[in-house]
Design an enzyme around this catalytic site. Sequence first.
Site, PDB file in Angstrom:
ATOM      1  N   ARG A  50       7.376   6.984  -6.350  1.00 59.85           N
ATOM      2  CA  ARG A  50       7.629   5.835  -7.211  1.00 59.85           C
ATOM      3  C   ARG A  50       7.153   6.089  -8.640  1.00 59.85           C
ATOM      4  O   ARG A  50       6.022   6.472  -8.864  1.00 59.85           O
ATOM      5  CB  ARG A  50       6.900   4.625  -6.650  1.00 59.85           C
ATOM      6  CG  ARG A  50       7.688   3.375  -6.808  1.00 59.85           C
ATOM      7  CD  ARG A  50       7.634   2.546  -5.615  1.00 59.85           C
ATOM      8  NE  ARG A  50       6.328   1.876  -5.584  1.00 59.85           N
ATOM      9  CZ  ARG A  50       6.201   0.622  -5.226  1.00 59.85           C
ATOM     10  NH1 ARG A  50       7.260  -0.093  -4.935  1.00 59.85           N
ATOM     11  NH2 ARG A  50       5.030   0.077  -5.171  1.00 59.85           N
ATOM     12  N   ARG A  85      -0.640 -13.780   4.312  1.00 54.69           N
ATOM     13  CA  ARG A  85      -1.163 -12.507   4.799  1.00 54.69           C
ATOM     14  C   ARG A  85      -1.971 -12.674   6.083  1.00 54.69           C
ATOM     15  O   ARG A  85      -2.289 -11.717   6.752  1.00 54.69           O
ATOM     16  CB  ARG A  85      -2.066 -11.862   3.748  1.00 54.69           C
ATOM     17  CG  ARG A  85      -1.334 -11.289   2.564  1.00 54.69           C
ATOM     18  CD  ARG A  85      -2.239 -10.356   1.793  1.00 54.69           C
ATOM     19  NE  ARG A  85      -1.793 -10.142   0.431  1.00 54.69           N
ATOM     20  CZ  ARG A  85      -0.870  -9.244   0.091  1.00 54.69           C
ATOM     21  NH1 ARG A  85      -0.312  -8.488   0.999  1.00 54.69           N
ATOM     22  NH2 ARG A  85      -0.512  -9.101  -1.173  1.00 54.69           N
ATOM     23  N   ARG A  91      -4.185   2.193   2.526  1.00 55.79           N
ATOM     24  CA  ARG A  91      -3.427   0.950   2.340  1.00 55.79           C
ATOM     25  C   ARG A  91      -2.478   0.705   3.504  1.00 55.79           C
ATOM     26  O   ARG A  91      -2.343  -0.410   3.991  1.00 55.79           O
ATOM     27  CB  ARG A  91      -2.618   1.007   1.030  1.00 55.79           C
ATOM     28  CG  ARG A  91      -3.432   0.671  -0.203  1.00 55.79           C
ATOM     29  CD  ARG A  91      -2.520   0.370  -1.375  1.00 55.79           C
ATOM     30  NE  ARG A  91      -1.759   1.531  -1.795  1.00 55.79           N
ATOM     31  CZ  ARG A  91      -0.505   1.492  -2.259  1.00 55.79           C
ATOM     32  NH1 ARG A  91       0.121   0.345  -2.356  1.00 55.79           N
ATOM     33  NH2 ARG A  91       0.104   2.585  -2.631  1.00 55.79           N
ATOM     34  N   ARG A 118       2.834   5.687 -10.746  1.00 53.54           N
ATOM     35  CA  ARG A 118       1.852   4.640 -10.471  1.00 53.54           C
ATOM     36  C   ARG A 118       0.522   5.275 -10.131  1.00 53.54           C
ATOM     37  O   ARG A 118       0.431   6.115  -9.258  1.00 53.54           O
ATOM     38  CB  ARG A 118       2.315   3.775  -9.297  1.00 53.54           C
ATOM     39  CG  ARG A 118       3.184   2.622  -9.724  1.00 53.54           C
ATOM     40  CD  ARG A 118       3.513   1.782  -8.541  1.00 53.54           C
ATOM     41  NE  ARG A 118       2.311   1.465  -7.759  1.00 53.54           N
ATOM     42  CZ  ARG A 118       2.215   0.407  -6.979  1.00 53.54           C
ATOM     43  NH1 ARG A 118       3.221  -0.425  -6.890  1.00 53.54           N
ATOM     44  NH2 ARG A 118       1.135   0.184  -6.286  1.00 53.54           N
ATOM     45  N   LYS A 166      10.079  -3.548   0.061  1.00 48.45           N
ATOM     46  CA  LYS A 166      10.139  -5.010   0.093  1.00 48.45           C
ATOM     47  C   LYS A 166      10.663  -5.572  -1.230  1.00 48.45           C
ATOM     48  O   LYS A 166      11.483  -6.477  -1.251  1.00 48.45           O
ATOM     49  CB  LYS A 166       8.739  -5.543   0.387  1.00 48.45           C
ATOM     50  CG  LYS A 166       8.605  -7.031   0.412  1.00 48.45           C
ATOM     51  CD  LYS A 166       7.162  -7.440   0.645  1.00 48.45           C
ATOM     52  CE  LYS A 166       6.292  -7.001  -0.519  1.00 48.45           C
ATOM     53  NZ  LYS A 166       4.900  -7.471  -0.419  1.00 48.45           N
TER      54      LYS A 166
END
Length: 215
Positions: A128, A88, A172, A161, A13
């Site tokens: 990532r 959300r 998640r 991360r 995103k």
Amino acid sequence: MNIIFIAPPGAGKGTQSEMLVNKYGLNHISTGDLLREEINSGSDLGKKIAEIINGGNLVSDDLMIEMLSKKIDELGIEKGIIFDGFPRTENQAIMLDKLMEEKYASKINYVFNLVIEKSEAMKRALGRILCPSCGKIYNVYFDKFDVDGYCNVCNSKLEKRLDDNEESFNVRFDSFISKTKPLIDFYSNKGILYEVKCGDKKEETFEKIEVLLNK
Ligand SMILES: [Zn+2]
């Protein structure tokens, strides 16, 4: 034009938003960034928000809308906005519609639902790494490095991360999919929901988005 992205973790995103901002000159509003900015500014609103978050509570929809509205006033509505991290829930979506219509005589034009296989999303999320100095985000699976493990921009050593491990990713991802179902239905009923299957490359995904924008 005003755009909302609905995308599970790992769908890219952030990358797609950045590409849209660069090509179409849209403003990008991330509510996560906004909360941090507001708190750091030391404003009355910021103090109120800090108190809520430090108390372990969620910032109310009314406060989020107040903050968003302040930011839109600052940026103006003319260039168009990408909303990131908001709404959300269905209630937030209704409140955002109301704000856009009543205060800015505007509306949300496109809601892009980025669709990606969980296994693929996990591969991306776990690959990532980010630069602690300049904030650039890379992916070991997709990016090329001048020197392996170091930032192409500022040569700092890249870091993984911390919240990205398989287990926390699973949680998640699943919670995202179940929580956003009402939101997807809401925008689908309004006829502005567009499903975009993530391509192997970010350029492929972007192309699909552009085809929809130019229709
Ligand atoms: Zn860097």
